[in-house]
Design a protein around this motif. Structure first.
Motif, PDB file in Angstrom:
ATOM      1  N   UNK A 198     -12.087  66.416   2.215  1.00 50.44           N
ATOM      2  CA  UNK A 198     -11.008  67.402   2.070  1.00 50.44           C
ATOM      3  C   UNK A 198     -11.154  68.435   3.096  1.00 50.44           C
ATOM      4  N   UNK A 199     -12.314  69.454   2.139  1.00 51.95           N
ATOM      5  CA  UNK A 199     -12.395  71.157   3.105  1.00 51.95           C
ATOM      6  C   UNK A 199     -12.692  70.953   4.279  1.00 51.95           C
ATOM      7  N   UNK A 200     -13.179  69.684   4.729  1.00 49.50           N
ATOM      8  CA  UNK A 200     -14.177  69.865   5.593  1.00 49.50           C
ATOM      9  C   UNK A 200     -13.208  69.671   6.801  1.00 49.50           C
ATOM     10  N   UNK A 201     -12.296  68.659   6.129  1.00 51.04           N
ATOM     11  CA  UNK A 201     -11.247  68.254   7.651  1.00 51.04           C
ATOM     12  C   UNK A 201     -10.098  69.341   7.809  1.00 51.04           C
ATOM     13  N   UNK A 202      -9.739  70.230   7.124  1.00 53.60           N
ATOM     14  CA  UNK A 202      -9.557  70.995   6.739  1.00 53.60           C
ATOM     15  C   UNK A 202     -10.029  72.527   7.580  1.00 53.60           C
ATOM     16  N   UNK A 203     -10.832  72.704   7.363  1.00 57.68           N
ATOM     17  CA  UNK A 203     -11.917  73.091   8.722  1.00 57.68           C
ATOM     18  C   UNK A 203     -11.218  72.834   9.519  1.00 57.68           C
ATOM     19  N   UNK A 235       0.632  73.207  -2.344  1.00 59.86           N
ATOM     20  CA  UNK A 235       1.140  74.523  -1.470  1.00 59.86           C
ATOM     21  C   UNK A 235       0.542  75.681  -1.369  1.00 59.86           C
ATOM     22  N   UNK A 236      -0.724  76.080  -1.996  1.00 56.88           N
ATOM     23  CA  UNK A 236      -1.408  77.302  -1.781  1.00 56.88           C
ATOM     24  C   UNK A 236      -2.257  76.959  -0.105  1.00 56.88           C
ATOM     25  N   UNK A 237      -2.678  76.423  -0.248  1.00 54.62           N
ATOM     26  CA  UNK A 237      -3.141  75.736   0.199  1.00 54.62           C
ATOM     27  C   UNK A 237      -3.080  75.251   1.827  1.00 54.62           C
ATOM     28  N   UNK A 238      -1.651  74.941   2.569  1.00 52.94           N
ATOM     29  CA  UNK A 238      -0.632  74.362   3.251  1.00 52.94           C
ATOM     30  C   UNK A 238      -0.899  75.765   3.145  1.00 52.94           C
ATOM     31  N   UNK A 284       1.412  73.082   7.673  1.00 53.66           N
ATOM     32  CA  UNK A 284       2.575  72.313   6.573  1.00 53.66           C
ATOM     33  C   UNK A 284       1.743  71.516   5.594  1.00 53.66           C
ATOM     34  N   UNK A 285       2.919  71.384   4.833  1.00 54.51           N
ATOM     35  CA  UNK A 285       2.411  70.845   3.786  1.00 54.51           C
ATOM     36  C   UNK A 285       2.551  69.965   3.952  1.00 54.51           C
ATOM     37  N   UNK A 286       2.674  68.785   5.079  1.00 56.18           N
ATOM     38  CA  UNK A 286       2.673  67.406   5.145  1.00 56.18           C
ATOM     39  C   UNK A 286       1.148  67.526   6.099  1.00 56.18           C
ATOM     40  N   UNK A 287       0.695  68.076   6.596  1.00 56.76           N
ATOM     41  CA  UNK A 287      -0.455  67.884   7.277  1.00 56.76           C
ATOM     42  C   UNK A 287      -1.205  67.719   6.628  1.00 56.76           C
ATOM     43  N   UNK A 288      -0.925  68.665   5.251  1.00 57.49           N
ATOM     44  CA  UNK A 288      -1.686  69.125   4.386  1.00 57.49           C
ATOM     45  C   UNK A 288      -2.049  67.639   3.433  1.00 57.49           C
ATOM     46  N   UNK A 324      -3.984  64.641   5.008  1.00 59.93           N
ATOM     47  CA  UNK A 324      -5.440  65.223   4.454  1.00 59.93           C
ATOM     48  C   UNK A 324      -6.171  64.228   3.513  1.00 59.93           C
ATOM     49  N   UNK A 325      -5.126  65.088   2.528  1.00 60.06           N
ATOM     50  CA  UNK A 325      -5.011  64.253   1.153  1.00 60.06           C
ATOM     51  C   UNK A 325      -5.216  63.344   1.768  1.00 60.06           C
ATOM     52  N   UNK A 326      -4.549  62.426   1.575  1.00 56.25           N
ATOM     53  CA  UNK A 326      -5.115  61.087   1.180  1.00 56.25           C
ATOM     54  C   UNK A 326      -5.495  60.594   2.345  1.00 56.25           C
ATOM     55  N   UNK A 327      -6.257  61.047   2.871  1.00 56.60           N
ATOM     56  CA  UNK A 327      -7.693  59.842   4.185  1.00 56.60           C
ATOM     57  C   UNK A 327      -8.524  60.600   2.839  1.00 56.60           C
TER      58      UNK A 327
END
Length: 191
Positions: A181-186, A142-145, A151-155, A158-161
């Motif tokens: 995970x952090x690279x995927x977020x970026x 929730x914090x990162x999203x 959205x939390x669903x988007x994040x 990425x966590x699942x991937x």
């Protein structure tokens, strides 16, 4: 003299076999059969190596997922100093460090009242763990999203991937690679 010549010949022969031939054969086989692992399990991003999938990195910005704390010294995630802290549960240095980590997590996300997973406040045996549990990722989701405007669903996707299950279905636990995970977020934010 005959004995000395035999000894020197055996020394040179064994040095050649164990010091040159054997290492070349093993290195060649590793490069042929497992090239990624033989070269450090490097993670490449935008054409250059940014880390290894086997060694954690420190993330302290609240918009990133944080990994396990490192017990290595003099700097965190130092592969040359891989070791546990050897501090027992009654050691005041350990309890102070855990309290500081809990305070940092609460400061980064003051509204989060969930129980903090232990892997976010305690170091692993090697001090280099690159992964966290799915519970630790869920705690931070929730914090990162929110901080990234996602959205939390988007994040969660990425966590699942970036997640891996048990090895061979029975060994170890499910885990999430923090660097991937952090690279995927970026990458998601760049689009």
């Amino acid at each position: 003299m005959k004995q000395l010549r035999l000894i020197v010949t055996m020394l040179l022969l064994m040095t050649l076999i164990t010091g040159v031939i054997y290492p070349l054969v093993v290195t060649g086989a590793a490069q042929l059969l497992f090239p990624a692992k033989a070269n450090g399990s490097l993670i490449e991003h935008d054409g250059h190596a940014v880390g290894s999938s086997l060694i954690g990195q420190s993330f302290t910005d609240p918009k990133y997922f944080w990994g396990r704390p490192s017990a290595t010294a003099p700097m965190a995630n130092n592969g040359n100093a891989s070791t546990g802290s050897n501090l027992g549960p009654t050691n005041s240095a350990l309890t102070d460090a855990v309290k500081q980590r809990i305070d940092a997590l609460h400061a980064a996300d003051p509204g989060n009242s969930a129980i903090i997973p232990s892997d976010l406040v305690t170091a692993s045996g090697s001090g280099l763990d690159p992964e966290i549990t799915p519970a630790a990722a869920q705690y931070q989701l929730a914090r990162v999203a929110r901080l990234r405007g996602l959205s939390e669903d988007q994040v969660r996707g990425l966590v699942a991937a970036a997640s891996s299950g048990r090895q061979l279905g029975v060994l170890g636990e499910a885990r999430v690679n923090v660097l991937q995970l952090n690279l995927a977020l970026d990458d998601l934010q760049k689009r």
